[in-house]
Design an enzyme around this catalytic site. Structure first.
Site, PDB file in Angstrom:
ATOM      1  N   PHE A  61     -10.240  -4.492  11.341  1.00  0.00           N
ATOM      2  CA  PHE A  61     -11.394  -4.552  10.426  1.00  0.00           C
ATOM      3  C   PHE A  61     -10.928  -5.039   9.068  1.00  0.00           C
ATOM      4  O   PHE A  61      -9.735  -5.072   8.801  1.00  0.00           O
ATOM      5  CB  PHE A  61     -12.067  -3.176  10.324  1.00  0.00           C
ATOM      6  N   TYR A  93       0.765  -1.252   0.000  1.00  0.00           N
ATOM      7  CA  TYR A  93       0.000   0.000   0.000  1.00  0.00           C
ATOM      8  C   TYR A  93       0.796   1.304   0.000  1.00  0.00           C
ATOM      9  O   TYR A  93       0.224   2.366  -0.215  1.00  0.00           O
ATOM     10  CB  TYR A  93      -0.974  -0.005   1.178  1.00  0.00           C
TER      11      TYR A  93
END
Ligand SMILES: CC(C)(COP(=O)(O)OP(=O)(O)OC[C@H]1O[C@@H](n2cnc3c(N)ncnc32)[C@H](O)[C@@H]1OP(=O)(O)O)[C@@H](O)C(=O)NCCC(=O)NCCS
Length: 430
Positions: free
Chosen positions: A430, A151
């Protein structure tokens, strides 16, 4: 032009679909069955399942926010499988230094089919998603990464870290101040009601930079995830007050004996250090457990300080937790509190969101405005995220080459400006 730039040019942020006839991966917003296919694709990509049955999908579907799942089709489809990659997000809020909460996209379930990786599909998805979130007015995006190499190129930087630890069960505690509270096991509806309340109480006490908002869907999945064993939950209450802490855990059997169990703490929140100690003491005293482990605890979790032998708590890793992407740099800089030093000017580079490019003021009442004159410091938007919540000091980022310093005196001031009184930590997976 890089592949990501090319993908960005092809993606129309208004309609969030790629113009027809364009070459390369076309990004589209998925709905209905498309989201279900995406869910199966993601499960396969992380080697944890695949397509789900109707019952499971009925329970999982509410965790997808309509309009926030992007898909990219196979550029060279063979057979029936059309979707080749997908990514989703949900709206959340991020606590920044000083306690303000900024709108944030929580990015999750990112996957590309194994037979179509390394062809730019993720790049197209990320570009579309970042632009969509920015257009929604979200100031930041964040995610948890399966691998560290993925990322950074999209402007994400590691902004909080956590500590993995292991402790033998029944490790003795030092005599400490006791608050005389009680720990009780809770289940089902009681857990669903009490835990969010205690979580809110714990966050209200001291704002921890990096904490994010947990919605009802998050709580539902964390306490009752389809396909996973339900965790155990215990809540702490002090004699005079309301419920003020809780711990959520699972146990895995790792040997033939009744006591060959490892207890893993999933979530532990407390409103005071005394309650934290009481909850650690509780889990370390549960019968038929050989060892207690926890992932991604705060780096400064004081567990060792509660033990007679501090070395009994072994740190098995300091690992990246929050990967943060600043979508609106001026707004993000204006939102956080700064330390007491004269402002510095920082030049920020952002190849995907050019609105962030430029020299910005850090610190003081003008934080986030465009700076006059030359920059003192310079970095990429991903490296700015590494310091934004207070995890990395500017001086260590300069020393390691993540930032450049044009004025050495500004580095010392930047250390003071970026410093936070509380170690940043999210605590929410999450
Ligand atoms: C990670 C993943 C989504 C990448 O998708 P992808 O379509 O192959 O990515 P792209 O082709 O757009 O890659 C863009 C660049 O990132 C690099 N990259 C992508 N994934 C990488 C990885 N896992 N490790 C190292 N480099 C990677 C590519 O080599 C490429 O570099 P280049 O521009 O210099 O050529 C895909 O491999 C996947 O689904 N992995 C398993 C599931 C997973 O880990 N999901 C992430 C959840 S957080």
């Amino acid at each position: 032009m890089t592949r990501a730039d090319a993908a960005a040019d092809r993606t129309d942020p208004e309609t969030r679909t790629a113009p027809s006839g364009s070459a390369g991966p076309a990004v589209r917003v998925l709905d209905g069955d498309g989201v279900r296919v995406a869910h199966g694709l993601f499960g396969s990509a992380i080697h944890m399942g695949g397509p789900v049955d109707d019952e499971r999908w009925a329970r999982t579907a509410p965790s997808y926010t309509p309009g926030r799942t992007f898909g990219v089709d196979d550029p060279a489809p063979v057979g029936e499988a059309r979707l080749a990659g997908s990514a989703t997000s949900f709206a959340s809020a991020l606590t920044v230094p000083g306690g303000a909460r900024i709108p944030m996209a929580a990015v999750t379930r990112v996957g590309v089919r194994a037979d179509r990786t390394r062809r730019g599909l993720l790049s197209a998805l990320m570009t579309a998603q970042l632009r969509d979130s920015a257009a929604r007015g979200e100031i930041a995006a964040s995610l948890r990464a399966t691998e560290t190499a993925i990322y950074g190129r999209f402007g994400y930087g590691v902004a909080t870290r956590g500590r993995d630890l292991r402790v033998p069960s029944r490790t003795p505690f030092r005599a400490g101040p006791s608050e005389g509270g009680d720990v009780r096991m809770v289940t089902g509806d009681e857990a669903r009601t009490v835990l969010p309340e205690v979580y809110a109480r714990a966050q209200a006490r001291i704002p921890v930079p990096g904490v994010i908002e947990r919605d009802e869907v998050w709580w539902g999945l964390s306490l009752d995830h389809p396909g996973r064993p339900a965790p155990a939950v215990a809540v702490h209450r002090s004699p005079t007050g309301p419920d003020d802490g809780y711990v959520v855990w699972t146990v895995t059997h790792e040997g033939p004996g009744f006591a060959d169990n490892v207890l893993e703490v999933q979530d532990l929140q407390a409103t005071t250090p005394a309650v934290l100690a009481a909850l650690w003491r509780f889990v370390l005293g549960i019968d038929l457990v050989r060892e207690v482990k926890a992932r991604l605890r705060p780096i400064d979790d004081p567990l060792e300080l509660f033990l007679t032998d501090p070395r009994a708590a072994r740190t098995t890793g300091i690992v990246d937790e929050t990967w943060l992407r600043l979508l609106d740099v001026p707004a993000a800089l204006a939102a956080r509190a700064w330390g007491d030093a004269d402002p510095v000017r920082i030049r920020v580079h952002d190849r995907l969101l050019p609105g962030n490019e430029g020299v910005h003021v850090i610190g003081g009442s003008d934080a986030g405005t465009a700076a006059e004159g030359e920059a003192d410091l310079e970095c990429d938007v991903a490296a700015l995220a590494m310091a934004y919540l207070g995890d990395r000091r500017p001086s260590e980022l300069v020393a390691s080459g993540w930032w450049s310093a044009h004025d050495p005196a500004a580095v010392t001031r930047a250390d003071v400006l970026f410093a936070t009184p509380t170690t940043p930590w999210s605590g929410t997976f999450f």
